[in-house]
Scaffold this motif. Structure first.
Motif, PDB file in Angstrom:
ATOM      1  N   LEU A 139       1.032  -1.012   0.193  1.00 39.87           N
ATOM      2  CA  LEU A 139      -0.052  -0.050  -0.195  1.00 39.87           C
ATOM      3  C   LEU A 139       0.681   0.851  -0.722  1.00 39.87           C
ATOM      4  N   LEU A 140       1.977   0.852   0.508  1.00 38.56           N
ATOM      5  CA  LEU A 140       2.866   1.961   0.644  1.00 38.56           C
ATOM      6  C   LEU A 140       3.390   2.819  -0.207  1.00 38.56           C
ATOM      7  N   ALA A 141       4.045   1.222  -1.112  1.00 36.75           N
ATOM      8  CA  ALA A 141       4.665   1.359  -2.671  1.00 36.75           C
ATOM      9  C   ALA A 141       3.784   2.299  -3.456  1.00 36.75           C
ATOM     10  N   CYS A 142       2.340   1.835  -3.786  1.00 30.27           N
ATOM     11  CA  CYS A 142       0.966   2.312  -3.692  1.00 30.27           C
ATOM     12  C   CYS A 142       1.169   3.882  -4.356  1.00 30.27           C
ATOM     13  N   LEU A 143       1.288   4.249  -2.418  1.00 32.08           N
ATOM     14  CA  LEU A 143       1.381   6.063  -2.676  1.00 32.08           C
ATOM     15  C   LEU A 143       2.365   6.176  -3.033  1.00 32.08           C
ATOM     16  N   ILE A 144       3.963   5.428  -3.168  1.00 36.82           N
ATOM     17  CA  ILE A 144       4.947   6.372  -3.017  1.00 36.82           C
ATOM     18  C   ILE A 144       4.890   6.556  -4.839  1.00 36.82           C
ATOM     19  N   LEU A 145       4.465   5.499  -5.860  1.00 38.37           N
ATOM     20  CA  LEU A 145       4.134   5.250  -6.911  1.00 38.37           C
ATOM     21  C   LEU A 145       3.247   6.640  -7.374  1.00 38.37           C
ATOM     22  N   ALA A 146       2.401   6.834  -6.889  1.00 41.07           N
ATOM     23  CA  ALA A 146       1.216   8.493  -7.143  1.00 41.07           C
ATOM     24  C   ALA A 146       1.447   9.614  -6.960  1.00 41.07           C
ATOM     25  N   LEU A 147       2.808   9.443  -5.791  1.00 39.40           N
ATOM     26  CA  LEU A 147       3.921  10.733  -5.286  1.00 39.40           C
ATOM     27  C   LEU A 147       4.907  11.025  -6.421  1.00 39.40           C
ATOM     28  N   ALA A 148       5.493  10.333  -6.392  1.00 44.42           N
ATOM     29  CA  ALA A 148       6.498  10.544  -7.639  1.00 44.42           C
ATOM     30  C   ALA A 148       6.083  10.183  -9.077  1.00 44.42           C
ATOM     31  N   VAL A 149       5.313   9.971  -9.507  1.00 46.86           N
ATOM     32  CA  VAL A 149       4.030  10.552 -11.135  1.00 46.86           C
ATOM     33  C   VAL A 149       4.325  12.016 -11.061  1.00 46.86           C
ATOM     34  N   ALA A 150       3.382  12.213  -9.570  1.00 45.99           N
ATOM     35  CA  ALA A 150       3.031  12.913  -9.441  1.00 45.99           C
ATOM     36  C   ALA A 150       3.869  14.451 -10.037  1.00 45.99           C
ATOM     37  N   THR A 151       5.042  13.800  -8.931  1.00 39.11           N
ATOM     38  CA  THR A 151       6.257  14.826  -8.916  1.00 39.11           C
ATOM     39  C   THR A 151       6.665  14.896 -10.288  1.00 39.11           C
ATOM     40  N   GLY A 152       7.030  14.122 -10.381  1.00 34.73           N
ATOM     41  CA  GLY A 152       7.677  14.152 -12.425  1.00 34.73           C
ATOM     42  C   GLY A 152       6.892  15.109 -13.604  1.00 34.73           C
ATOM     43  N   ARG A 153       5.723  14.514 -13.038  1.00 31.57           N
ATOM     44  CA  ARG A 153       4.299  15.188 -14.150  1.00 31.57           C
ATOM     45  C   ARG A 153       4.458  16.904 -13.652  1.00 31.57           C
ATOM     46  N   ARG A 154       4.828  17.666 -12.382  1.00 32.32           N
ATOM     47  CA  ARG A 154       4.864  19.194 -12.588  1.00 32.32           C
ATOM     48  C   ARG A 154       6.311  18.940 -12.045  1.00 32.32           C
TER      49      ARG A 154
END
Lengths: 536, 264
Positions: A139-154
Motif C-alpha cells: 500500500l505504501l508502494a502505491c502511495l510512493i508511485l502516485a507521489l513520484a509520478v505526480a512530482t515528475g509530471r510537475r
C-alpha cells in the motif's frame, strides 16, 4: 453549488480519465492479492544490505518519477498521479493504519491467549505485525508511485507553484521510500552493559546479534533522582484535589497545607537501598542498624529488642525476639507463621544468646540466615536489598507481635507529620513501581507519595580509550550505530546495568531531507502562494 | 496567587467577552464590539499569565499532562480567533470561540490533576516545547475551523446568508493550521530519533497523528469553493479525528504499547 473544478478531457488520449471506481478496483485487487499471498506464505520482510535495499526502494521510485517527467500525458501517468488513485491509496493506507492502532501489535503470549481464536486469524493475515507486513508495504508502494509520478509530471514546467508542489510531494515520497529502505536495511537492538564491564554485542530485535565497531566499556552509571513529591487527594487516595499552587518537594523541613492540615516532612528517602548491619550493643541488648541508602541521601533506622515490631519505610516490618534456650526451632516456626500471616516483607531476628537467626520474608518466600553457617547473601525485597555484613552475639529481650499492613515494593519513602489543632498524625509514606498506600488524614483528605522518578541518568563510557557520555536525548554515534540511553537496571553488588538502544539506519539522510522538503512545501503552498479558489 | 483563581478570572473575562461579541454581532463595529475584543484579549493574557505562573512554580514547561495541554489549547483559541477577526474581517468566531475555551477550562476545573514537578528524562529536551506548542496551535486552528463550519451550517439551516469573508473562514483556518500540524509531526520525528532511536514506530499516538494529518489532505487536494457543502463538512468532521488523536488514543486497548503514555 459545484464543489470542484470540472473534469478535464485528455486531448491526447481522448475519453474520460480513470476515476475513483477504477482506482478502487485496482487497489482492492492489489490489496486482496497481497493479503492472499500473505495468508498462504506468511512472508517476512527480508534483511538486505544497504545497497541492494536502496536499489529495491529508491530505484523504482526514481523510475516512477522519470516516467512522470518523460511521459506526463500518458494514460498511466495521468492515472497514477491523479487524485482518484492517490486519495484511494491514501484511504487504504489510513484504513490499514487505523486497524494497526486498534489491534495489539506483536502481542505477548498472555495477550495472544486473551485474543483466543481470533489470534491465529489475525496472525495469518499479518494483522498482529501489520506495519511490517509486506501487504502494508505494498500500500505504501502505491502511495510512493502516485507521489513520484505526480512530482515528475510537475517538474516538466518551472513555476513557483510547480516547485512547491514538487517539494511537498517529493518530500513525502522521500520519507515513505526512506521508511521502506529502513524496513529492509536498518538494524536495531539493545546493548546492556554492567558497570565496570564492556561489550561489543548488540542483541538485535529481529533475533541474533551484531557487533559494534569497537568495544564500549561502561566506567560508571549515574542516576540522579528527583526530590520526592506528594499529592493531595480525596479521602480514598484516588482522585487528586486542587491545591491552589503546586506542593513543595519533600525535603526535611518542608511544610505545606493539605486541606485543614499543616504537613511537615521529617525524613525523605528518594530511593531506598538498605544495608542491614547487625552490631553488638554494649548493654547486652541486640541492636539492629538498618541503613537505607539513597543516591544522594540516606536514613538510619535502629531496632532494639524493647521496641517490639516496628514498621519501617514502605511497610517493611522488623522485630527482634528473645528466645528461651533450646526453643529456637519452635520460635523460628512461630516467627515464620507470623511473618506469613502479615504478608508484608519483613524480618525477624531471633537469638537465645548463642544461636542467632535472621528470618527474612520477601515477596517470593523465606530466607533464613544463620550466624556462622554460611556467608550472608544479599536478599531482595522488591527494590530493597538487605546486605547483612557482620555477625553478632548478644542477649535480647522482647516479644514478637504481628503487624497489619499491605505488601509494597517500596523504592522511596518519606516520614510526614500532619497537625490540625490538637490532632497530630505521624507516619511513613512509601511508593514504588506498584503504587503507594495513601495516608488518610480525614474523610476528605489523604496524602499519596508519588512514585519516585529519576531526574537524569547517564552512562560514562570509554570508547577506544576515549571517555564519552550517553544520556537521554543525547545519543552517541559509533560507526553506523546510534546509541541511545533508554533505561537502566539494578545489577549484582550494587552495580547498575545500562540499557542502550542501538540503531543502524542508513535511511536517515533521505528521510530528514524529505521531512524538511515536505514542511517547506506545505508552508509555501498554504502560507505563501496565493490561493485561487477563495471566492464562492 | 492561586491557580484556580487565575483560571476562573480568565474564564470570566472570556465568557463576558463572548457574550458581548454575540451581542455586538447585531451591531458591528460598535463600542460593544470593541469591548468584546478587549475582554477576550484580557482573558487571553490571563491565560498566558497562568501558563507562565505554572511554568515558574513547577520548574518545567506545563505541557506534560492532558490538563496542561487543554490549558494551552484554551490559551491559543482567543489568539487565533482575534487574529482571524483582524486578518479576515469577520467576527463570526469570537462568541463560539469563547464557548469552546470555557468548555476546556471547565474540564480542567472539574478534573483536577496532581501538579507533579518531575519531568521524565525523555521530555527534558529542547524539542519538547516546540513540539507541544506547535501542535496545540494547530489543534486550535483546526478546532476553530470545525467550530466555524458548524456555525455556518447552523446559520445556513436557519436561512441566514453569510458574507464571503465568513464563508471562507473554515478553509482559511485549515490552511493556517495544516502547516502547523505538519510542523508538529516533523519536529516529533526529529525528537523521537534522538530520544528513542527511531523517527517513526507506528506507535498508536503516531498512527493517529498520521490519520488526522492524512484526513486534512482530502480538503487540501479538493480545491473547494468557500461555503460549499464539502468546504464546511470536511473541516467539521476533521476535528473529532484530532480529538481522538489527542484524548482517545489513551483509551485504546493498544494504549499500553504507546511510548506517549507520559501524557497521563
Amino acid at each position: 453549488m459545484d464543489d470542484r473544478r470540472p473534469e478535464s478531457v485528455n486531448p491526447n488520449t481522448g475519453g474520460r480519465p480513470p476515476g475513483y471506481g477504477e482506482a478502487l478496483a485496482i487497489l482492492s485487487g492489489v490489496l486482496l492479492g497481497l493479503l492472499a499471498m500473505h495468508a498462504l506464505q506468511a512472508p517476512q520482510l527480508p534483511r538486505l544490505e544497504p545497497l541492494p535495499a536502496a536499489l529495491a526502494t529508491f530505484l523504482p521510485a526514481g523510475m516512477a518519477l522519470l516516467a512522470g517527467l518523460l511521459q506526463p500525458e500518458s494514460r498511466a501517468a495521468r492515472f497514477f498521479s491523479g487524485l482518484p488513485f492517490s486519495l484511494t491509496a491514501l484511504g487504504f493506507t489510513a484504513g490499514a493504519a487505523l486497524l494497526g492502532s486498534l489491534i495489539l501489535q506483536n502481542p505477548s503470549p498472555e495477550d495472544a491467549l486473551r485474543l483466543g481464536r481470533a489470534y491465529p486469524l489475525l496472525q495469518r493475515f499479518g494483522l498482529t505485525d501489520l506495519f511490517r507486513a509486506p501487504w502494508f508495504g505494498g500500500l505504501l508502494a502505491c502511495l510512493i508511485l502516485a507521489l513520484a509520478v505526480a512530482t515528475g509530471r510537475r517538474l516538466r514546467t518551472w513555476s513557483l507553484r510547480n516547485a512547491i508542489f514538487a517539494a511537498t510531494h517529493l518530500g513525502t515520497a522521500l520519507v515513505l521510500t526512506g521508511g521502506a529502505f529502513a524496513a529492509l536495511a536498518s538494524r536495531s537492538g539493545q546493548v546492556r552493559i554492567l558497570e565496570g564491564e564492556g561489550t561489543r554485542t548488540v542483541r538485535l530485535d529481529r533475533g541474533g546479534t551484531a557487533d559494534l565497531p569497537a568495544e564500549l566499556r561502561l566506567a560508571a552509571f549515574h542516576v540522579e533522582p528527583y526530590e520526592l513529591e506528594v499529592s493531595l487527594t480525596d479521602g480514598e487516595g484516588r482522585r487528586p484535589r486542587r491545591t491552589g499552587r503546586p506542593l513543595p518537594h519533600l525535603v526535611p523541613g518542608a511544610n505545606f497545607r493539605a486541606g485543614d492540615w499543616t504537613v511537615s516532612c521529617l525524613e525523605a528517602i528518594p530511593s531506598a537501598r538498605p544495608q542491614l548491619s547487625l552490631v553488638p550493643d554494649p548493654a547486652g541488648e541486640l541492636v539492629l542498624d538498618l541503613r537505607l541508602e539513597a543516591h544522594g541521601g540516606a536514613a538510619d533506622v535502629t531496632l532494639a529488642a524493647s521496641m517490639g515490631v516496628r514498621r519501617l519505610a514502605g511497610g517493611l516490618v522488623a522485630a527482634l525476639m528473645e528466645v528461651p534456650p533450646d526453643r529456637m526451632p519452635e520460635a523460628v516456626n512461630r516467627a515464620r507463621e507470623a511473618l506469613d500471616m502479615d504478608g508484608a516483607p519483613g524480618l525477624a531476628i531471633l537469638s537465645d544468646g548463642t544461636d542467632t537467626r535472621c528470618l527474612i520474608r520477601n515477596l517470593d518466600g523465606f530466607t533464613e540466615l544463620r550466624q556462622g553457617t554460611h556467608a550472608f547473601e544479599p536478599v531482595r525485597f522488591g527494590a530493597l536489598t538487605l546486605i547483612p555484613n557482620r555477625p553478632h552475639r548478644a542477649r535480647i529481650t522482647g516479644t514478637w507481635l504481628p503487624a497489619e499492613g499491605r505488601r509494597l515494593q517500596p523504592t522511596a519513602a518519606a516520614r510526614l507529620a500532619a497537625t490540625r489543632g490538637t490532632e497530630r498524625r505521624e507516619a511513613w509514606l512509601a511508593a514504588g513501581p506498584e503504587g503507594a498506600d495513601p495516608l488518610r488524614l480525614d474523610a476528605a483528605t489523604a496524602l499519596l507519595l508519588l512514585p519516585p522518578q529519576p531526574k537524569r541518568f547517564r552512562s560514562e563510557v570509554f570508547l577506544e580509550g576515549r571517555p564519552a557520555t550517553i544520556q537521554v536525548n543525547s545519543p552517541l554515534r559509533l560507526g553506523p550505530w546510534d546509541l541511545v540511553q533508554v533505561g537502566y537496571e539494578e545489577g549484582p553488588g550494587g552495580r547498575a546495568y545500562t540499557v542502550l538502544k542501538a540503531t543502524a539506519d542508513p535511511s536517515i539522510g533521505p528521510v530528514y531531507a524529505g521531512l524538511l522538503l515536505l514542511l517547506g512545501g506545505v508552508v509555501g503552498a498554504l502560507w505563501i502562494l496565493p490561493r485561487t479558489w477563495e471566492a464562492p | 496567587m492561586n491557580e484556580v483563581l487565575i483560571q476562573t478570572f480568565a474564564a470570566t473575562l472570556l465568557g463576558a467577552g463572548g457574550l458581548l461579541a454575540a451581542a455586538g454581532s447585531l451591531r458591528p463595529r460598535s463600542a460593544t464590539d470593541r469591548a468584546a475584543s478587549a475582554l477576550i484579549l484580557a482573558g487571553w493574557l490571563a491565560l498566558i499569565g497562568l501558563v507562565a505562573w505554572l511554568w515558574a512554580h513547577l520548574g518545567r514547561p506545563p505541557l506534560r499532562t492532558l490538563g496542561e495541554t487543554r490549558l494551552l489549547y484554551a490559551a491559543w483559541l482567543p489568539a487565533i480567533a482575534l487574529f482571524a477577526a483582524w486578518r479576515w474581517r469577520t467576527r463570526l468566531l469570537l462568541a463560539p470561540m469563547a464557548g469552546m475555551a470555557l468548555l476546556f477550562l471547565l474540564l480542567n476545573l472539574m478534573r483536577p490533576e496532581a501538579r507533579v514537578k518531575a519531568l521524565m528524562p525523555a521530555l527534558q529536551s529542547g524539542w519538547f516545547v516546540p513540539h507541544v506548542v506547535v501542535y496545540m496551535a494547530a489543534y486550535a486552528c483546526l478546532g476553530l475551523a470545525s467550530l466555524a463550519a458548524a456555525v455556518l451550517l447552523l446559520r445556513r439551516a436557519r436561512g441566514i446568508q453569510d458574507e464571503e469573508s465568513a464563508l471562507a473562514l473554515p478553509l482559511r483556518l485549515l490552511w493556517l493550521g495544516f502547516p502547523l500540524l505538519t510542523a508538529g509531526l516533523v519536529v516529533g520525528a526529529f525528537w523521537a530519533k534522538t530520544a528513542w532511536g527511531d523517527y517513526w514506530t507506528w506507535d498508536p499516538k503516531e498512527t493517529w497523528a498520521f490519520l488526522s494529518w492524512a484526513f486534512y489532505l482530502v480538503p487540501l487536494h479538493q480545491r473547494l469553493r468557500a461555503g460549499s457543502r464539502a468546504a464546511l463538512w470536511l473541516p467539521l468532521l476533521g476535528f473529532p479525528i484530532v480529538l481522538l488523536c489527542w484524548f482517545g488514543v489513551n483509551l485504546l486497548p493498544t494504549a499500553a504499547q504507546s511510548l506517549h503514555s507520559y501524557s497521563e
